[in-house]
Design a protein around this motif. Structure first.
Motif, PDB file in Angstrom:
ATOM      1  N   GLN A 349       0.814  -1.207   0.000  1.00 16.58           N
ATOM      2  CA  GLN A 349       0.000   0.000   0.000  1.00 16.58           C
ATOM      3  C   GLN A 349       0.852   1.264   0.000  1.00 16.58           C
ATOM      4  O   GLN A 349       0.334   2.356  -0.182  1.00 16.58           O
ATOM      5  CB  GLN A 349      -0.914   0.009   1.233  1.00 16.58           C
ATOM      6  N   VAL A 350       2.140   1.116   0.237  1.00 10.23           N
ATOM      7  CA  VAL A 350       3.026   2.272   0.271  1.00 10.23           C
ATOM      8  C   VAL A 350       4.252   1.983  -0.578  1.00 10.23           C
ATOM      9  O   VAL A 350       4.567   0.835  -0.894  1.00 10.23           O
ATOM     10  CB  VAL A 350       3.469   2.621   1.711  1.00 10.23           C
ATOM     11  N   GLN A 351       4.943   3.051  -0.944  1.00  7.09           N
ATOM     12  CA  GLN A 351       6.212   2.938  -1.644  1.00  7.09           C
ATOM     13  C   GLN A 351       7.325   3.378  -0.702  1.00  7.09           C
ATOM     14  O   GLN A 351       7.076   3.974   0.346  1.00  7.09           O
ATOM     15  CB  GLN A 351       6.204   3.813  -2.897  1.00  7.09           C
ATOM     16  N   TYR A 352       8.555   3.105  -1.108  1.00  4.11           N
ATOM     17  CA  TYR A 352       9.709   3.521  -0.322  1.00  4.11           C
ATOM     18  C   TYR A 352      10.653   4.322  -1.209  1.00  4.11           C
ATOM     19  O   TYR A 352      10.854   3.991  -2.380  1.00  4.11           O
ATOM     20  CB  TYR A 352      10.438   2.302   0.258  1.00  4.11           C
ATOM     21  N   SER A 353      11.216   5.375  -0.642  1.00  2.00           N
ATOM     22  CA  SER A 353      12.197   6.169  -1.373  1.00  2.00           C
ATOM     23  C   SER A 353      13.488   5.361  -1.490  1.00  2.00           C
ATOM     24  O   SER A 353      13.673   4.359  -0.787  1.00  2.00           O
ATOM     25  CB  SER A 353      12.463   7.478  -0.633  1.00  2.00           C
ATOM     26  N   PRO A 354      14.419   5.787  -2.366  1.00  5.22           N
ATOM     27  CA  PRO A 354      15.697   5.068  -2.472  1.00  5.22           C
ATOM     28  C   PRO A 354      16.429   4.956  -1.140  1.00  5.22           C
ATOM     29  O   PRO A 354      17.171   4.004  -0.915  1.00  5.22           O
ATOM     30  CB  PRO A 354      16.482   5.913  -3.479  1.00  5.22           C
ATOM     31  N   GLY A 355      16.202   5.923  -0.246  1.00  4.06           N
ATOM     32  CA  GLY A 355      16.848   5.880   1.060  1.00  4.06           C
ATOM     33  C   GLY A 355      16.070   5.122   2.111  1.00  4.06           C
ATOM     34  O   GLY A 355      16.508   5.027   3.259  1.00  4.06           O
ATOM     35  N   GLY A 356      14.896   4.591   1.744  1.00  6.32           N
ATOM     36  CA  GLY A 356      14.139   3.760   2.671  1.00  6.32           C
ATOM     37  C   GLY A 356      13.009   4.449   3.400  1.00  6.32           C
ATOM     38  O   GLY A 356      12.404   3.865   4.300  1.00  6.32           O
ATOM     39  N   LEU A 357      12.668   5.694   3.040  1.00 11.48           N
ATOM     40  CA  LEU A 357      11.578   6.404   3.707  1.00 11.48           C
ATOM     41  C   LEU A 357      10.245   5.991   3.097  1.00 11.48           C
ATOM     42  O   LEU A 357      10.101   5.905   1.878  1.00 11.48           O
ATOM     43  CB  LEU A 357      11.754   7.914   3.562  1.00 11.48           C
TER      44      LEU A 357
END
Length: 412
Positions: A349-357
């Motif tokens: 349901q969510v995505q993650y930024s390249p840094g893991g946020l």
């Protein structure tokens, strides 16, 4: 539930107080500048119930939003090289920067002074105290009540790890509940807002200097607001648990008032953004209905009072109020929601930024990050106490994995 505020303040006169970024000293207590970060979260969709953690489903919204400081109040049990104690201290100190009314002798934010000492005088009531919202000089009852509920929940579940800051967290709750008792003093009435948001947002000034309208808005049987009244009942009930052993007479007062306010919310149903649309929208409109606040309030009353009537209310009204789940499905749906957050699981349901946020499309992404971090740590504790893990298809998510994901968000 409330939508995110769309307006921001704009300076209008040169006499108004501004704070260049370079003027902030290292110590928050010594800063001469008013804080402008958001103290309150803006609730997005479904809420958790303290009975079984959640009625959130994978198809539901991704987060119950909380104030920015909340995640730090709840992650102290996670070992790390980062200074969580300092983060906790500053998070709670922020509440003191947002105080309205007559400030106490032990006020730690020394550049703040008494303000809004005549709030409520236009309606013959003492409505002083409480917290200002974000960088505004408005007191919005809906997000203030929700913040009080979440801060109380933080103390209930994590107070033992707060160390010397626990007493300050308890003071922060009492500053809010003293105000909530004032706004609910008249049976069948809740004063839900003090100040005109439109004039306030066009005038950026310190609360000590404000000269904008202090209009008082209320809900009553002819102008219902089950959402804000239900949330207020939840806040009073949750806080009664905080004070149960610390101040039994005050705890009883909070619980009795919560019962009365909830009865009003349930008897006179309706959304306050319909009754007071011109005043509260687009700032804290209830965009998803008042049903979840009624169940949320009943859940906290069940936990605080241990009265079976509130559990029966939830069972009876979960379908009537379009909760979408039966009470027996809460655990299954809570597990499914947690699975939807984990990287590598199908249909996240969510995505993650390249840094893991954690990243969720839409505005104010940090509301999702802080809320989900709270849920992950809270749920991991419940799983640990019951010696359980979250089944995610062919995978299994342990309490340690949930804490690790929450920790990653805070470190980011």
């Amino acid at each position: 539930m409330p939508s995110l505020p769309q307006n921001v303040k704009k300076p209008t006169e040169s006499r108004h107080f501004f704070c260049p970024k370079s003027s902030f000293p290292p110590r928050l207590e010594d800063s001469p500048c008013p804080l402008s970060s958001s103290i309150y979260g803006h609730i997005t969709h479904n809420s958790l119930t303290p009975i079984s953690v959640a009625r959130l489903s994978p198809a539901g919204a991704t987060a119950m939003s909380s104030f920015r400081a909340a995640v730090f109040l709840l992650l102290l049990a996670v070992a790390s090289a980062h200074d969580y104690h300092d983060a906790l201290r500053k998070s709670i100190l922020f509440f003191e920067g947002q105080r309205s009314g007559k400030l106490p002798p032990d006020q730690r934010v020394k550049w703040r002074r008494d303000s809004a000492l005549r709030d409520g005088s236009t309606v013959g009531r003492d409505l002083t105290g409480g917290y200002y919202d974000a960088g505004d000089n408005i007191k919005f009852g809906f997000p203030m009540a929700f913040t009080t509920t979440l801060l109380s929940w933080s103390i209930i579940d994590f107070g033992r790890t707060m160390g010397p800051e626990l007493k300050n967290a308890v003071k922060a709750v009492r500053w809010a509940t003293d105000y909530l008792l004032k706004v609910t003093v008249d049976p069948g009435v809740v004063y839900v807002q003090v100040g005109d948001a439109f004039s306030d947002h066009n005038c950026w000034e310190r609360p000590e200097d404000m000269d904008t309208l202090r209009t008082v808005y209320k809900i009553d049987r002819d102008h219902p607001g089950s959402d804000v009244a239900g949330e207020t009942a939840a806040a009073l009930a949750a806080a009664s648990i905080v004070f149960r052993s610390r101040d039994p007479s005050y705890s009883a007062l909070l619980l009795n008032r919560a019962v009365r306010v909830f009865e009003f919310a349930d008897t006179h149903r309706g959304a306050y953004s319909s009754s007071l649309h011109a005043a509260v929208c687009p700032f804290y409109c209830d965009v998803n209905g008042y049903q979840d606040e009624l169940l949320w309030g009943a859940a906290w009353l069940h936990k605080a009072s241990r009265r079976r009537v509130y559990r029966e209310y939830i069972i009876k009204n979960e379908v009537v109020l379009h909760a979408g789940d039966t009470i027996n499905d809460f655990k299954q749906n809570a597990d499914g929601f947690i699975c939807s957050l984990l990287p590598g699981i199908s249909h996240p349901q969510v995505q993650y930024s390249p840094g893991g946020l954690i990243f969720k499309a839409g505005g104010s992404n940090m509301q999702h990050v802080t809320s989900l971090s709270f849920l992950l740590v809270a749920y991991s504790n419940y799983l640990s106490h019951s010696n359980k893990a979250v089944p995610c298809g062919s995978h299994s998510a342990s309490p340690a994995l949930l804490r690790q994901l929450a920790k990653r968000q805070v470190i980011y």
